[in-house]
Design a protein around this motif. Structure first.
Motif, mmCIF file in Angstrom:
data_model
loop_
_atom_site.group_PDB
_atom_site.id
_atom_site.type_symbol
_atom_site.label_atom_id
_atom_site.label_comp_id
_atom_site.label_asym_id
_atom_site.label_seq_id
_atom_site.Cartn_x
_atom_site.Cartn_y
_atom_site.Cartn_z
ATOM 1 N N LEU A 13 0.818 -0.841 0.410
ATOM 2 C CA LEU A 13 -0.041 -0.209 0.296
ATOM 3 C C LEU A 13 0.701 0.796 0.062
ATOM 4 O O LEU A 13 0.765 2.615 0.195
ATOM 5 C CB LEU A 13 -1.183 -0.038 1.392
ATOM 6 C CG LEU A 13 -1.797 -0.930 1.143
ATOM 7 C CD1 LEU A 13 -2.892 -1.317 2.106
ATOM 8 C CD2 LEU A 13 -3.143 -0.820 0.583
ATOM 9 N N MET A 16 0.430 3.275 -2.698
ATOM 10 C CA MET A 16 -0.221 4.395 -2.540
ATOM 11 C C MET A 16 -0.486 5.979 -2.123
ATOM 12 O O MET A 16 -0.995 6.903 -2.398
ATOM 13 C CB MET A 16 -1.956 3.575 -2.377
ATOM 14 C CG MET A 16 -3.040 4.523 -1.692
ATOM 15 S SD MET A 16 -3.142 5.512 -0.616
ATOM 16 C CE MET A 16 -3.027 4.184 0.075
ATOM 17 N N LEU A 17 0.580 5.545 -1.362
ATOM 18 C CA LEU A 17 0.107 6.779 0.045
ATOM 19 C C LEU A 17 1.185 7.554 -1.087
ATOM 20 O O LEU A 17 1.318 9.284 -1.412
ATOM 21 C CB LEU A 17 1.584 6.668 0.702
ATOM 22 C CG LEU A 17 0.887 5.854 2.040
ATOM 23 C CD1 LEU A 17 1.405 5.411 3.459
ATOM 24 C CD2 LEU A 17 -0.331 6.355 2.057
ATOM 25 N N THR A 20 -1.129 9.064 -4.046
ATOM 26 C CA THR A 20 -1.910 10.192 -3.501
ATOM 27 C C THR A 20 -1.240 11.567 -3.611
ATOM 28 O O THR A 20 -2.007 12.607 -3.554
ATOM 29 C CB THR A 20 -2.388 9.707 -1.992
ATOM 30 O OG1 THR A 20 -3.046 8.458 -2.126
ATOM 31 C CG2 THR A 20 -3.589 10.548 -1.501
ATOM 32 N N VAL A 108 -9.833 -2.359 0.173
ATOM 33 C CA VAL A 108 -9.113 -1.058 0.030
ATOM 34 C C VAL A 108 -8.462 -0.634 -1.446
ATOM 35 O O VAL A 108 -8.099 0.616 -1.258
ATOM 36 C CB VAL A 108 -8.590 -1.140 1.840
ATOM 37 C CG1 VAL A 108 -7.615 -0.270 2.308
ATOM 38 C CG2 VAL A 108 -10.090 -1.969 2.404
ATOM 39 N N TRP A 109 -7.060 -1.710 -1.139
ATOM 40 C CA TRP A 109 -6.272 -0.984 -1.873
ATOM 41 C C TRP A 109 -6.999 -0.500 -3.318
ATOM 42 O O TRP A 109 -6.315 0.038 -4.338
ATOM 43 C CB TRP A 109 -5.743 -2.517 -2.754
ATOM 44 C CG TRP A 109 -5.099 -2.422 -3.947
ATOM 45 C CD1 TRP A 109 -4.910 -2.061 -5.759
ATOM 46 C CD2 TRP A 109 -3.478 -3.028 -4.348
ATOM 47 N NE1 TRP A 109 -3.878 -2.226 -6.206
ATOM 48 C CE2 TRP A 109 -2.948 -2.223 -5.126
ATOM 49 C CE3 TRP A 109 -2.538 -2.567 -2.987
ATOM 50 C CZ2 TRP A 109 -1.325 -2.111 -5.770
ATOM 51 C CZ3 TRP A 109 -0.915 -2.855 -3.186
ATOM 52 C CH2 TRP A 109 -0.757 -2.655 -3.944
ATOM 53 N N ALA A 112 -7.955 2.731 -2.705
ATOM 54 C CA ALA A 112 -7.403 3.716 -2.204
ATOM 55 C C ALA A 112 -6.444 4.261 -3.371
ATOM 56 O O ALA A 112 -6.295 5.489 -3.810
ATOM 57 C CB ALA A 112 -5.885 3.005 -0.888
ATOM 58 N N VAL A 115 -9.221 6.784 -5.196
ATOM 59 C CA VAL A 115 -8.954 7.958 -5.029
ATOM 60 C C VAL A 115 -8.267 9.615 -4.922
ATOM 61 O O VAL A 115 -8.269 10.580 -5.576
ATOM 62 C CB VAL A 115 -8.783 8.202 -3.049
ATOM 63 C CG1 VAL A 115 -8.795 9.598 -2.018
ATOM 64 C CG2 VAL A 115 -9.572 7.413 -2.373
#
Length: 248
Positions: A13, A16-17, A20, A108-109, A112, A115
């Motif tokens: 994950l 993803m951060l 984002t 969630v993946w 995420a 988003v």
């Protein structure tokens, strides 16, 4: 699924951060700010469209435009919002009760990685529900769910594999063949924009982009015709006015 499924896959994950942060920090400066309520409604529809296209990709197009004002008084947006709220509630319940860990992780993946795309809903004066170029990373989460479901069914009913395996192989062959054909529409800009217009003839983003590429390819008369056509259909799009002025 092992008990430490989250600890084992938490590192996946981290990208993803990064995505984002990049999307929020270095987003297109030409994107106009939108009210949170509009973004929320379009985001709910985007998730619904994403799931629909993942399981039945028969209405693929590079730009999914929204031509109605997002509002809960619109039955379509109300339905997507109820679905989104129910999905979030279900995910929260399964996470708290520590059930269906594979489903929660995959969902969630997918969410995420979707988003960061929600802030791109307004571009060139048009509302965009979803762009297919953002599908690839979220789909990893959905594929994870499907694979874990297949493993679960195989363990619970060994005989079911006699049915499941051929069905899965046929689905892979069918969708793989469709992907190979569809990928040809993305080989260059003009081909992609023409494919979009075949599906949505009044898509001013695709029409203006096609005109821009045609002008670069020295097909000036056709570019002017397309610019005039899209300006007549969408007079509020300043980009097409400026590009037409540039040609003259």
């Amino acid at each position: 699924i092992e008990k430490d499924v989250w600890k084992e896959k938490l590192w996946f994950l981290l990208p993803m951060l990064a995505f984002t942060y990049i999307a929020l920090r270095f987003g297109n400066p030409f994107l106009a700010p939108m009210e949170f309520s509009v973004i929320a409604l379009l985001s709910a529809k985007a998730i619904g469209v994403f799931l629909q296209l993942f399981f039945w990709p028969q209405t693929l197009t590079a730009f999914h435009l929204e031509r109605t004002l997002p509002s809960l008084s619109n039955p379509q947006f109300l339905g997507y919002s109820v679905f989104m709220a129910s999905l979030c509630g279900f995910l929260l319940f399964t996470f708290v009760t520590k059930r269906l860990k594979a489903f929660v992780f995959g969902a969630v993946w997918a969410l995420a990685f979707l988003v960061p795309t929600f802030q791109t809903v307004l571009k060139a004066g048009l509302l965009i529900v979803l762009s297919e170029k953002y599908f690839y990373l979220p789909m990893i989460g959905m594929l994870f769910i499907l694979i874990q479901t297949f493993i679960f069914l195989q363990k619970r009913a060994a005989k079911a594999s006699l049915i499941i395996v051929p069905v899965v192989l046929l689905a892979i062959l069918a969708f793989g063949a469709r992907s190979a054909v569809y990928a040809g529409q993305w080989r260059d800009g003009p081909t992609l924009y023409k494919a979009v217009l075949a599906h949505d003839p009044q898509n001013s983003i695709a029409k203006g982009s096609l005109a821009f590429d045609l002008h670069k390819g020295r097909q000036t008369e056709e570019a002017i015709r397309l610019y005039k056509e899209t300006i007549a259909e969408d007079p509020g799009n300043a980009v097409n006015h400026l590009n037409l002025i540039g040609i003259y």
